[in-house]
Design a protein around this motif. Structure first.
Motif, PDB file in Angstrom:
ATOM      1  N   ILE B  30      24.412 -71.597  47.118  1.00 53.74           N
ATOM      2  CA  ILE B  30      25.541 -72.490  46.504  1.00 53.74           C
ATOM      3  C   ILE B  30      26.432 -71.165  45.841  1.00 53.74           C
ATOM      4  O   ILE B  30      25.853 -70.552  45.136  1.00 53.74           O
ATOM      5  CB  ILE B  30      25.541 -73.145  46.197  1.00 53.74           C
ATOM      6  CG1 ILE B  30      24.088 -74.568  46.507  1.00 53.74           C
ATOM      7  CG2 ILE B  30      26.802 -74.736  45.525  1.00 53.74           C
ATOM      8  CD1 ILE B  30      23.514 -75.275  45.640  1.00 53.74           C
ATOM      9  N   VAL B  31      27.286 -70.733  46.134  1.00 54.96           N
ATOM     10  CA  VAL B  31      27.874 -69.498  45.540  1.00 54.96           C
ATOM     11  C   VAL B  31      29.303 -70.612  44.626  1.00 54.96           C
ATOM     12  O   VAL B  31      30.438 -71.718  45.409  1.00 54.96           O
ATOM     13  CB  VAL B  31      28.805 -68.670  46.318  1.00 54.96           C
ATOM     14  CG1 VAL B  31      29.474 -67.025  45.638  1.00 54.96           C
ATOM     15  CG2 VAL B  31      27.411 -68.222  47.462  1.00 54.96           C
ATOM     16  N   HIS B  32      30.023 -70.743  43.954  1.00 52.06           N
ATOM     17  CA  HIS B  32      31.158 -71.112  42.883  1.00 52.06           C
ATOM     18  C   HIS B  32      31.666 -69.838  42.651  1.00 52.06           C
ATOM     19  O   HIS B  32      31.174 -68.727  42.133  1.00 52.06           O
ATOM     20  CB  HIS B  32      30.313 -71.915  41.351  1.00 52.06           C
ATOM     21  CG  HIS B  32      29.661 -71.235  40.433  1.00 52.06           C
ATOM     22  ND1 HIS B  32      30.098 -70.216  39.360  1.00 52.06           N
ATOM     23  CD2 HIS B  32      28.428 -71.515  39.830  1.00 52.06           C
ATOM     24  CE1 HIS B  32      29.315 -69.589  38.889  1.00 52.06           C
ATOM     25  NE2 HIS B  32      28.682 -70.088  39.135  1.00 52.06           N
ATOM     26  N   GLY B  33      33.465 -70.457  42.700  1.00 52.66           N
ATOM     27  CA  GLY B  33      33.841 -69.399  42.652  1.00 52.66           C
ATOM     28  C   GLY B  33      35.227 -70.214  42.349  1.00 52.66           C
ATOM     29  O   GLY B  33      35.929 -71.405  42.552  1.00 52.66           O
ATOM     30  N   GLU B  34      36.646 -68.446  42.067  1.00 55.30           N
ATOM     31  CA  GLU B  34      38.199 -69.565  41.929  1.00 55.30           C
ATOM     32  C   GLU B  34      38.546 -68.845  43.731  1.00 55.30           C
ATOM     33  O   GLU B  34      38.409 -67.910  44.079  1.00 55.30           O
ATOM     34  CB  GLU B  34      39.006 -69.013  40.972  1.00 55.30           C
ATOM     35  CG  GLU B  34      38.819 -69.548  39.756  1.00 55.30           C
ATOM     36  CD  GLU B  34      39.809 -68.769  38.877  1.00 55.30           C
ATOM     37  OE1 GLU B  34      40.677 -68.083  38.747  1.00 55.30           O
ATOM     38  OE2 GLU B  34      39.929 -68.567  37.142  1.00 55.30           O
ATOM     39  N   VAL B  35      38.771 -70.051  43.845  1.00 55.36           N
ATOM     40  CA  VAL B  35      39.678 -70.029  45.562  1.00 55.36           C
ATOM     41  C   VAL B  35      41.113 -68.683  45.395  1.00 55.36           C
ATOM     42  O   VAL B  35      41.854 -68.987  44.315  1.00 55.36           O
ATOM     43  CB  VAL B  35      40.025 -71.232  45.591  1.00 55.36           C
ATOM     44  CG1 VAL B  35      40.890 -71.247  47.528  1.00 55.36           C
ATOM     45  CG2 VAL B  35      38.255 -72.153  45.899  1.00 55.36           C
ATOM     46  N   GLY B 173      12.002 -82.213  28.285  1.00 53.05           N
ATOM     47  CA  GLY B 173      12.821 -82.368  29.633  1.00 53.05           C
ATOM     48  C   GLY B 173      13.913 -81.393  29.215  1.00 53.05           C
ATOM     49  O   GLY B 173      14.291 -80.502  28.273  1.00 53.05           O
ATOM     50  N   VAL B 174      14.908 -80.425  29.903  1.00 55.20           N
ATOM     51  CA  VAL B 174      15.402 -79.449  29.981  1.00 55.20           C
ATOM     52  C   VAL B 174      16.818 -79.458  30.059  1.00 55.20           C
ATOM     53  O   VAL B 174      17.510 -78.913  30.046  1.00 55.20           O
ATOM     54  CB  VAL B 174      14.734 -77.978  30.751  1.00 55.20           C
ATOM     55  CG1 VAL B 174      13.462 -77.169  30.549  1.00 55.20           C
ATOM     56  CG2 VAL B 174      14.562 -78.511  31.998  1.00 55.20           C
ATOM     57  N   GLN B 175      17.326 -80.932  30.891  1.00 52.75           N
ATOM     58  CA  GLN B 175      18.950 -80.711  31.264  1.00 52.75           C
ATOM     59  C   GLN B 175      19.012 -81.775  30.682  1.00 52.75           C
ATOM     60  O   GLN B 175      18.563 -82.883  29.930  1.00 52.75           O
ATOM     61  CB  GLN B 175      18.594 -81.357  33.325  1.00 52.75           C
ATOM     62  CG  GLN B 175      19.804 -80.715  33.619  1.00 52.75           C
ATOM     63  CD  GLN B 175      19.565 -80.396  34.628  1.00 52.75           C
ATOM     64  OE1 GLN B 175      18.494 -80.287  35.151  1.00 52.75           O
ATOM     65  NE2 GLN B 175      20.574 -81.131  35.289  1.00 52.75           N
ATOM     66  N   GLY B 176      20.750 -81.691  30.575  1.00 52.33           N
ATOM     67  CA  GLY B 176      21.682 -82.973  29.175  1.00 52.33           C
ATOM     68  C   GLY B 176      21.508 -83.158  28.021  1.00 52.33           C
ATOM     69  O   GLY B 176      20.664 -82.103  27.336  1.00 52.33           O
ATOM     70  N   LYS B 177      22.027 -83.494  27.337  1.00 54.60           N
ATOM     71  CA  LYS B 177      22.615 -83.548  25.879  1.00 54.60           C
ATOM     72  C   LYS B 177      21.407 -83.544  25.680  1.00 54.60           C
ATOM     73  O   LYS B 177      20.754 -83.936  24.176  1.00 54.60           O
ATOM     74  CB  LYS B 177      23.708 -84.615  25.598  1.00 54.60           C
ATOM     75  CG  LYS B 177      24.884 -83.821  26.217  1.00 54.60           C
ATOM     76  CD  LYS B 177      25.143 -82.934  24.776  1.00 54.60           C
ATOM     77  CE  LYS B 177      26.903 -82.408  25.180  1.00 54.60           C
ATOM     78  NZ  LYS B 177      26.811 -80.877  24.723  1.00 54.60           N
ATOM     79  N   GLU B 178      20.559 -84.720  25.278  1.00 49.43           N
ATOM     80  CA  GLU B 178      19.409 -85.511  25.210  1.00 49.43           C
ATOM     81  C   GLU B 178      17.786 -84.497  25.279  1.00 49.43           C
ATOM     82  O   GLU B 178      17.421 -85.032  24.453  1.00 49.43           O
ATOM     83  CB  GLU B 178      19.583 -87.013  25.733  1.00 49.43           C
ATOM     84  CG  GLU B 178      18.844 -86.810  27.507  1.00 49.43           C
ATOM     85  CD  GLU B 178      20.024 -86.833  27.958  1.00 49.43           C
ATOM     86  OE1 GLU B 178      20.651 -86.570  27.757  1.00 49.43           O
ATOM     87  OE2 GLU B 178      20.069 -86.137  29.157  1.00 49.43           O
ATOM     88  N   ALA B 179      18.376 -83.829  25.938  1.00 49.59           N
ATOM     89  CA  ALA B 179      16.486 -83.189  26.193  1.00 49.59           C
ATOM     90  C   ALA B 179      16.570 -81.983  24.966  1.00 49.59           C
ATOM     91  O   ALA B 179      15.738 -81.230  24.752  1.00 49.59           O
ATOM     92  CB  ALA B 179      16.761 -82.015  27.642  1.00 49.59           C
ATOM     93  N   GLY B 203      13.182 -73.382  36.140  1.00 47.49           N
ATOM     94  CA  GLY B 203      13.505 -72.447  37.073  1.00 47.49           C
ATOM     95  C   GLY B 203      15.114 -72.831  37.122  1.00 47.49           C
ATOM     96  O   GLY B 203      16.312 -72.176  36.635  1.00 47.49           O
ATOM     97  N   GLY B 204      15.445 -72.176  38.794  1.00 48.25           N
ATOM     98  CA  GLY B 204      16.671 -71.176  38.817  1.00 48.25           C
ATOM     99  C   GLY B 204      17.960 -73.097  38.959  1.00 48.25           C
ATOM    100  O   GLY B 204      17.687 -74.307  38.713  1.00 48.25           O
ATOM    101  N   GLY B 205      19.231 -72.844  38.987  1.00 52.67           N
ATOM    102  CA  GLY B 205      20.012 -73.698  39.144  1.00 52.67           C
ATOM    103  C   GLY B 205      21.398 -73.325  38.911  1.00 52.67           C
ATOM    104  O   GLY B 205      21.691 -71.984  38.374  1.00 52.67           O
ATOM    105  N   VAL B 233      14.688 -67.948  32.373  1.00 55.98           N
ATOM    106  CA  VAL B 233      14.998 -68.780  32.482  1.00 55.98           C
ATOM    107  C   VAL B 233      16.397 -68.940  33.914  1.00 55.98           C
ATOM    108  O   VAL B 233      16.960 -67.704  33.664  1.00 55.98           O
ATOM    109  CB  VAL B 233      16.381 -69.618  31.513  1.00 55.98           C
ATOM    110  CG1 VAL B 233      17.455 -70.376  31.693  1.00 55.98           C
ATOM    111  CG2 VAL B 233      15.841 -70.013  29.983  1.00 55.98           C
ATOM    112  N   GLY B 234      16.102 -69.170  34.600  1.00 53.78           N
ATOM    113  CA  GLY B 234      16.888 -69.248  36.138  1.00 53.78           C
ATOM    114  C   GLY B 234      16.851 -68.474  36.680  1.00 53.78           C
ATOM    115  O   GLY B 234      15.489 -68.110  37.306  1.00 53.78           O
TER     116      GLY B 234
END
Lengths: 86, 446
Positions: B30-35, B173-179, B203-205, B233-234
């Protein structure tokens, strides 16, 4: 006496002591009895390292607050939960 | 010298295609960027994704139907799902897009991140001196989720490299504000434990997945830690703010576990090598001692009575040999003489008397002749000697030389006592005589 002491050494201690023993032996003009003493010690240290290496098995514990819990981790299962075998 | 390998365009292109296919980080990603520059050509869509100074060309086949004829505006942040492939006809690479997801405003997230980063940097938090990582950890604290692949990677890596260590898991937990709160607490507990090093892994994400590791509370907690911290991380390309405050930044959880542990197999090899050197040293020491003893023994031998005796024996033997040689030589010489004599005898011939008799007679005759001549000569010289003696006694001889003789009667006057006054004396000369009368007699010579 010496043997007992060496058998209580951690891998790190035994490994470093073996290195030190070796460099002590490499000094020139060491009297023979001194060399033999160092050699004996070196053999014991090497045995200790070897034993620790051969018998090493990873321990994993989960710490929950003040509690420590030995985990069992099953490698075949990805669902580790609290239990993990190694 | 560098060796160049020659190949055709097809071959080199094939290599490139294979290389890209083999790289798992370029397939199904998955690649993110501006179109930018989104346009249709037939049913297919062509566009670019940009991020900072980088650009990725993308193609999406049959996009017309997949996107329902919708055009995506420039500057929209999207995620594309697909793989990088080579367009061999043009020699370019492209992202072959399977689907598109329009998502979060990453631009806003980035701006927030940059702002925090700037602030923390100004505070000097990133300049924290790095603590050294212990070489032989007894206990390794891992702050991670107990069910995560990251934790599993750490366990597998440590098990493989250094199973002497003990792993202490501090679950969070490692994801989300609550973590966030949970992670800070786990880090705190890990710092209070008897572990030698703390691993903070995940791990990656996506960027959102890893966002907690950019959270100020967690970054500050890591900064405060008394124990050395390694972050993983990642993936390789992901950098979060905790990486800046960690004592060591690893690209992945596996990398973090590797940096936390020595490799036992390597250590075992070194220990074995050291043991080998130990053996070498002792054998050198022993052979040295052995040589010294050997030399002493050899020196001792030099002075031993046995050796003295042997020396004397040797000398005696030499003398005996000399004697033998001398005797043998003498005997040999004698034998030689005898042999020569017997040879001479063997070749000798008997001689006939008649052959030598005339010669012998001749020589005898010569001898007789010589002896006669000698005898005659002798007699002759005797006669001659007698004659000269006779001449010496001839009384006329002195008269010839001027002497005279005096006679009284018939007697030769030899002394004055024979003469008396008035005696008649006859004085004889060589050529005549005078009769004279003695007038005076004087004795004694005048």
């Amino acid at each position: 006496m010496e043997e007992n002491k060496i058998d209580a050494l951690s891998f790190e201690e035994a490994y470093k002591a073996l290195e030190e023993t070796l460099s002590a032996m490499e000094k020139e003009d060491l009297p023979l009895d001194e060399s033999l003493k160092l050699f004996k010690r070196g053999v014991l240290l090497y045995k200790r390292c070897k034993k620790l290496i051969d018998s090493a098995s990873l321990t994993v514990k989960e710490v929950l607050g003040d509690l420590e819990k030995e985990m069992e981790f099953d490698e075949s299962s990805s669902n580790m939960g609290h239990g993990a075998t190694f | 010298m560098t060796e160049f390998k020659e190949m055709g365009v097809v071959e080199v292109t094939t290599h490139i295609v294979d290389a890209l296919k083999k790289d798992s980080s370029l397939s199904n990603v998955i690649v993110h960027g501006e179109v930018s520059n989104f346009k249709y050509s037939g049913p297919h869509a062509y566009f670019s994704l940009t991020e900072k100074d980088c650009l990725l060309n993308c193609v999406m086949f049959n996009a017309l139907y997949k996107l329902n004829h919708r055009k995506i505006e420039d500057g929209t942040l999207i995620k594309v799902y697909g793989s990088i492939r080579v367009y061999t006809k043009r020699g370019t690479y492209q992202f072959y897009t399977e689907s598109i997801k329009e998502g979060t405003d990453y631009g806003a997230l980035y701006r927030k991140l940059e702002e925090l980063k700037k602030r923390l940097k100004a505070e000097g938090i990133f300049d924290k001196p790095k603590k050294s990582i212990p070489r032989f950890p007894k206990r390794i604290a891992v702050v991670s989720s107990r069910t995560s692949a990251a934790f599993r990677d750490v366990i597998n890596t440590v098990k493989k490299r250094y199973p002497l260590a003990e792993i202490l898991l501090f679950h969070t937990g490692v994801q989300g504000k609550e973590a966030i709160e949970e992670t800070v607490r786990a880090l705190k507990l890990a710092d209070m434990s008897d572990a030698d090093v703390v691993l903070l892994v995940r791990g990656g994400g996506s960027m959102e997945d890893l966002w907690n590791f950019n959270e100020e509370a967690i970054v500050r907690k890591v900064y405060e830690m008394r124990k050395p911290v390694i972050t993983g991380v990642g993936h390789e390309t992901d950098t979060t703010l905790v990486d800046y405050v960690a004592d060591l930044r690893a690209p992945t959880p596996t990398g973090a576990a590797e940096r936390a542990t020595p490799e036992l197999a390597e250590l075992s090899k070194i220990a074995k090598r050291n043991f080998g050197r130990l053996l070498g040293e002792i054998s050198v020491a022993l052979s040295g001692a052995n040589n010294r003893i050997f030399n002493l023994h050899a020196r001792l031998e030099t002075f031993s009575p046995k050796r003295m005796l042997a020396l004397k024996m040797q000398k005696t033997r030499t003398i005996m040999n000399d004697i033998y040689r001398l005797v043998a030589a003498t005997i040999e010489r004698r034998i030689h003489d005898v042999e020569r004599a017997s040879d001479a005898l063997r070749y000798a011939k008997p001689v006939r008397m008649s052959d030598i008799l005339p010669d012998r007679l001749e020589s005898i005759w010569k001898m007789i002749k010589r002896s006669i001549v000698t005898k005659v000569d002798k007699k002759l010289s005797e006669v001659m000697r007698m004659e000269s003696e006779l001449k010496l006694h001839d009384p006329n001889e002195p008269l010839k030389r001027g002497y005279s003789m005096v006679f009284k009667g018939n007697t030769v006057v030899k002394t004055i006592s024979q003469v008396e006054i008035n005696d008649l004396l006859m004085v004889v000369f060589k050529d005549g005589s005078v009769l004279s009368e003695v007038k005076e007699v004087q004795s004694g010579r005048k």
